[in-house]
Enzyme design. Sequence first.
Site, PDB file in Angstrom:
ATOM      1  N   TYR A  21     -24.719  63.423  14.055  1.00  0.00           N
ATOM      2  CA  TYR A  21     -23.540  64.308  13.999  1.00  0.00           C
ATOM      3  C   TYR A  21     -23.906  65.766  14.296  1.00  0.00           C
ATOM      4  O   TYR A  21     -23.577  66.662  13.521  1.00  0.00           O
ATOM      5  CB  TYR A  21     -22.860  64.220  12.627  1.00  0.00           C
ATOM      6  CG  TYR A  21     -22.557  62.814  12.193  1.00  0.00           C
ATOM      7  CD1 TYR A  21     -21.542  62.082  12.794  1.00  0.00           C
ATOM      8  CD2 TYR A  21     -23.302  62.208  11.178  1.00  0.00           C
ATOM      9  CE1 TYR A  21     -21.284  60.782  12.403  1.00  0.00           C
ATOM     10  CE2 TYR A  21     -23.039  60.907  10.796  1.00  0.00           C
ATOM     11  CZ  TYR A  21     -22.034  60.206  11.417  1.00  0.00           C
ATOM     12  OH  TYR A  21     -21.785  58.927  11.035  1.00  0.00           O
ATOM     13  N   LYS A 278     -29.612  49.121   4.710  1.00  0.00           N
ATOM     14  CA  LYS A 278     -30.305  50.242   4.066  1.00  0.00           C
ATOM     15  C   LYS A 278     -31.498  49.827   3.200  1.00  0.00           C
ATOM     16  O   LYS A 278     -32.598  49.657   3.692  1.00  0.00           O
ATOM     17  CB  LYS A 278     -29.313  51.066   3.267  1.00  0.00           C
ATOM     18  CG  LYS A 278     -28.316  51.821   4.151  1.00  0.00           C
ATOM     19  CD  LYS A 278     -27.437  52.726   3.355  1.00  0.00           C
ATOM     20  CE  LYS A 278     -26.388  53.433   4.174  1.00  0.00           C
ATOM     21  NZ  LYS A 278     -26.861  54.616   4.878  1.00  0.00           N
TER      22      LYS A 278
HETATM   23  C1  LIG Z   1     -21.121  51.566   3.116  1.00  0.00           C
HETATM   24  C2  LIG Z   1     -21.757  51.703   4.465  1.00  0.00           C
HETATM   25  N1  LIG Z   1     -21.488  50.805   5.416  1.00  0.00           N
HETATM   26  C3  LIG Z   1     -22.055  50.861   6.627  1.00  0.00           C
HETATM   27  C4  LIG Z   1     -22.941  51.875   6.954  1.00  0.00           C
HETATM   28  C5  LIG Z   1     -23.552  51.920   8.319  1.00  0.00           C
HETATM   29  O1  LIG Z   1     -24.894  51.581   8.269  1.00  0.00           O
HETATM   30  P1  LIG Z   1     -25.892  52.030   9.440  1.00  0.00           P
HETATM   31  O2  LIG Z   1     -25.963  53.524   9.375  1.00  0.00           O
HETATM   32  O3  LIG Z   1     -27.182  51.343   9.099  1.00  0.00           O
HETATM   33  O4  LIG Z   1     -25.313  51.539  10.716  1.00  0.00           O
HETATM   34  C6  LIG Z   1     -23.235  52.847   5.991  1.00  0.00           C
HETATM   35  C7  LIG Z   1     -24.153  53.951   6.319  1.00  0.00           C
HETATM   36  O5  LIG Z   1     -24.168  54.991   5.706  1.00  0.00           O
HETATM   37  C8  LIG Z   1     -22.635  52.754   4.710  1.00  0.00           C
HETATM   38  O6  LIG Z   1     -22.889  53.666   3.759  1.00  0.00           O
END
Ligand SMILES: Cc1ncc(COP(=O)(O)O)c(C=O)c1O
Length: 432
Positions: A21, A278
Amino acid sequence: MTQKTNSDLMKFDQQHIWHPYTSMTKPLPCYHVDSADGVYLTLNDGTQLIDGMSSWWASIHGYNVPSLNQAMQAQASKMSHVMFGGITHEPAINLCKKLVDITPDGLECVFLSDSGSVSVEVSMKMAIQYWHHQQPSKKKFITIRNGYHGDTFGAMSVCDPDNGMHELFTGFLAPQFFIDAPSIKFNEQWQQSAMDDLEQTLEDNHQQIAALMLEPIVQGAGGMKFYHPEFLRQAKLLCERYDVLLIADEIATGFGRTGKLFACEHAEITPDIMCLGKGITGGYMTLAATLTTRHVAETISNGPSGVLMHGPTFMGNPLACAVANASIDLLMATDWQTRVQHIEQQLQHGLLSLADHEQVTDARVLGSIGVIETKQSIDLAKAQVLFVELGVWIRPFGKLLYIMPPYIISDAELATLCNVIKQVLSADIWYQ
Ligand SMILES: Cc1ncc(COP(=O)(O)O)c(C=O)c1O
């Protein structure tokens, strides 16, 4: 490395590399990290920062963890990657076995992918394919405001329509149904009227809705809000009543962060589909998983296509699976729940009293997540400089100052994070 070569590197970074971003013409300041160990990030000038972010929820055990290093090294010397089409391997099998074991009962079939956003896309495909030959009109999703589910297009379509990126991509994003964010906070008195919006929207539109997508209990990047477990329990019941699947995006909340291994456990529910990412590899590598029930998997598999339509190149990457196995083993071998509870108590002690600060509208804590919501927007560039001067790595956004440290953080290190937050609230960090 000499000072000159470092400034050359930073110049190249500024001129050629996009960070999350950011602008290519007005990039935000960036810090050069040389190494990371335990809860410390070491900058290339030797400055050590206590990490309050766990690299965006991921590094649950901290950095440079011997058993995780060892798992990766051992796997790298055997096989770093091999395609998953027509081939399988022990790291993936062991990981999927562990995921089936530790996630809520009933989630039995696992799809491995490369990142959280992709696992959300896969979950949406699962839901659409599930209904495809039963009720083809069910192709939309319902979700709650303040949500964040990732940056790919399907995921973006279920992010908050105001603070997400909907306006920018209008005309391209699939239109979905949005209901108000749960109004009752985690510890507040439950009121059944909190379900009215969801119930009415499902009643009116369920023939078009494949699934309800939500982050269980903690809404992360969309506002760092903690909602009442009863909302989740009731949402599951409404989904059953209106023939809508429930997708729980546990990408941020999974692996102990909220005080339960998975946030769905606060409501004692099993969703139809669960997304993990994550912390799955202890923050070492990019890996995600989408789990579902045998019923959903068999329904998709008995459909006209007979297959789930996804298959990324790096699916089931053995290195990532090996480190995920080591991370889950490490988590399960430690008394993580007591650790997270202890962090929660310390965060309560260190942050909740800041609710009285003139710049603060709310202070809240759940598990190892501490959040301060401020009256004015925080100037990220100003705040970041100050945090680094004070020896910590905290990255606020908008009106949110929050921390979710690695579980191994010591009392003294956590006290420093809380004290620094207190200190910067009285400094000039506000957006003009
Ligand atoms: C709840 C949630 N879903 C999906 C994502 C997306 O994951 P990624 O950044 O590994 O694509 C995030 C990332 O912050 C998240 O917090």
